[in-house]
Enzyme design. Structure first.
Site, mmCIF file in Angstrom:
data_model
loop_
_atom_site.group_PDB
_atom_site.id
_atom_site.type_symbol
_atom_site.label_atom_id
_atom_site.label_comp_id
_atom_site.label_asym_id
_atom_site.label_seq_id
_atom_site.Cartn_x
_atom_site.Cartn_y
_atom_site.Cartn_z
ATOM 1 N N GLU A 15 0.838 -1.199 0.000
ATOM 2 C CA GLU A 15 0.000 0.000 0.000
ATOM 3 C C GLU A 15 0.871 1.247 0.000
ATOM 4 O OE1 GLU A 15 -3.782 0.047 1.953
ATOM 5 O OE2 GLU A 15 -3.193 1.837 3.098
ATOM 6 N N THR A 23 -4.014 4.836 -1.562
ATOM 7 C CA THR A 23 -4.992 5.469 -0.682
ATOM 8 C C THR A 23 -5.617 6.695 -1.354
ATOM 9 O OG1 THR A 23 -3.408 6.916 0.434
ATOM 10 C CG2 THR A 23 -3.687 4.705 1.327
ATOM 11 N N HIS A 58 -8.406 3.381 -3.725
ATOM 12 C CA HIS A 58 -9.261 3.576 -2.554
ATOM 13 C C HIS A 58 -10.341 4.620 -2.878
ATOM 14 C CE1 HIS A 58 -6.280 2.091 0.756
ATOM 15 N NE2 HIS A 58 -6.061 1.465 -0.392
ATOM 16 N N ARG A 81 -14.962 3.918 4.791
ATOM 17 C CA ARG A 81 -15.627 5.105 5.329
ATOM 18 C C ARG A 81 -14.667 6.284 5.300
ATOM 19 N NH1 ARG A 81 -17.355 6.226 11.496
ATOM 20 N NH2 ARG A 81 -15.099 6.632 11.566
ATOM 21 N N GLN A 90 -6.925 -3.701 9.202
ATOM 22 C CA GLN A 90 -6.156 -2.613 9.798
ATOM 23 C C GLN A 90 -4.854 -3.209 10.323
ATOM 24 O OE1 GLN A 90 -4.907 0.241 10.402
ATOM 25 N NE2 GLN A 90 -6.536 1.343 11.494
ATOM 26 N N GLN A 97 6.519 7.174 13.849
ATOM 27 C CA GLN A 97 5.447 6.218 13.624
ATOM 28 C C GLN A 97 4.803 5.804 14.938
ATOM 29 O OE1 GLN A 97 7.921 3.497 11.074
ATOM 30 N NE2 GLN A 97 5.959 3.198 10.055
#
Length: 288
Positions: free
Chosen positions: A17, A48, A78, A108, A177, A213
């Site tokens: 991703e 994304t 996405h 969402r 996730q 991170q």
């Protein structure tokens, strides 16, 4: 190729991703990243939704198309509820069709308090239904899931029950996730299968390689931190290079355990860092 076909014919499916640059002027930088990631020969790369979700400068479709046309790797675009009206969905599906994109991840999206959201769709399953209506079955729909339950759900069981609506709305594949405790994933997977969810579920893994991170991604994800992860962070609190290597090894250990136990797929959140992706790939390629 449709992503559901990949999962029907291969195990594990290995995917990556990336996210678009915040400014369109910097788009060449992502193409450099894509070229390096393409050398790993992932089964697909997801892109994304653009920062802020602005339709005018959203480059998600463009990047996903480039991945497919230039590198021969399937691109997954996405699409989010919070940034999409019904007209937006219609326009994006038109873009996907023109760009020969066959797969979309319906989400969402994150609700940002100071940023107005569009209210045509409240949940990802509603967006998935709208995509189905508009695409004439030309798109595979992917969905997100949460091994430890969505933060708005009262329990994991409730969240999995709600996840079934997403499957009913047309989601052919699920991507989790990020998580750091494989036990949480196995518990979630067992419950999902018991509750009738049969679609492939790909495990989302993010190597944690720097303190930023930890402060941002880990806190925002809500993922639980097992003792061995917390110990790693503590051991390398003042050793950036040590944390980089230890973070990669932690992700590698997670992935090797998941593959050994028959996971459908591994979805690596690269954070646009080809060096990290390469190190992980080199350590797991014998299992792919």
């Amino acid at each position: 190729m449709r992503i559901s076909e990949m999962f029907a014919n291969k195990k594990p499916v290995f995917s990556l991703e990336i996210f678009p640059p915040k400014k369109q002027a910097n788009i060449d930088t992502i193409y450099e990243t894509v070229a390096e990631l393409a050398a790993l020969k992932p089964d697909f790369i997801s892109v994304t939704y653009g920062a802020g979700g602005n339709m005018a400068d959203n480059s998600t479709c463009e990047i996903a198309s480039n991945i497919k046309k230039k590198h021969g790797i399937e691109g997954v675009a996405h699409l989010t509820c919070v940034n999409s009206s019904r007209e937006d969905v219609k326009e994006m599906i038109g873009r996907f069709h023109a760009a020969d994109i066959k797969n979309v991840l319906a989400l969402r999206g994150d609700i940002v308090p100071d940023q107005p959201r569009k209210d045509d769709f409240a949940h990802a399953n509603e967006l998935a239904i709208e995509i189905q209506r508009k695409c004439n079955d030309d798109l595979d729909i992917l969905g997100a899931c949460y091994p430890e339950g969505h933060y708005e759900s009262k329990s994991l069981d409730e969240d999995i029950h709600n996840l079934k609506y997403k499957i009913g709305a047309g989601a052919d594949v699920l991507i989790t996730q990020l998580f750091f405790d494989n036990k949480c994933f196995y518990e979630f997977l067992g419950k999902a299968r018991q509750m009738g969810i049969k679609v492939p579920i790909s495990a989302g893994i993010m190597p944690i390689v720097n303190s930023r991170q930890i402060e941002r991604t880990v806190a925002l994800s809500g993922a639980s931190l097992p003792p061995e992860f917390s110990k790693m962070i503590s051991n390398y609190e003042h050793d950036p290079e040590g944390l980089f290597e230890a973070g990669i090894q932690y992700a590698v250990d997670q992935i090797r355990d998941l593959i050994t136990n028959g996971v459908d797929g591994i979805h690596l959140y690269t954070m646009n860092n080809p060096k990290v992706a390469l190190k992980v790939y080199e350590a797991i390629k014998d299992l792919l």
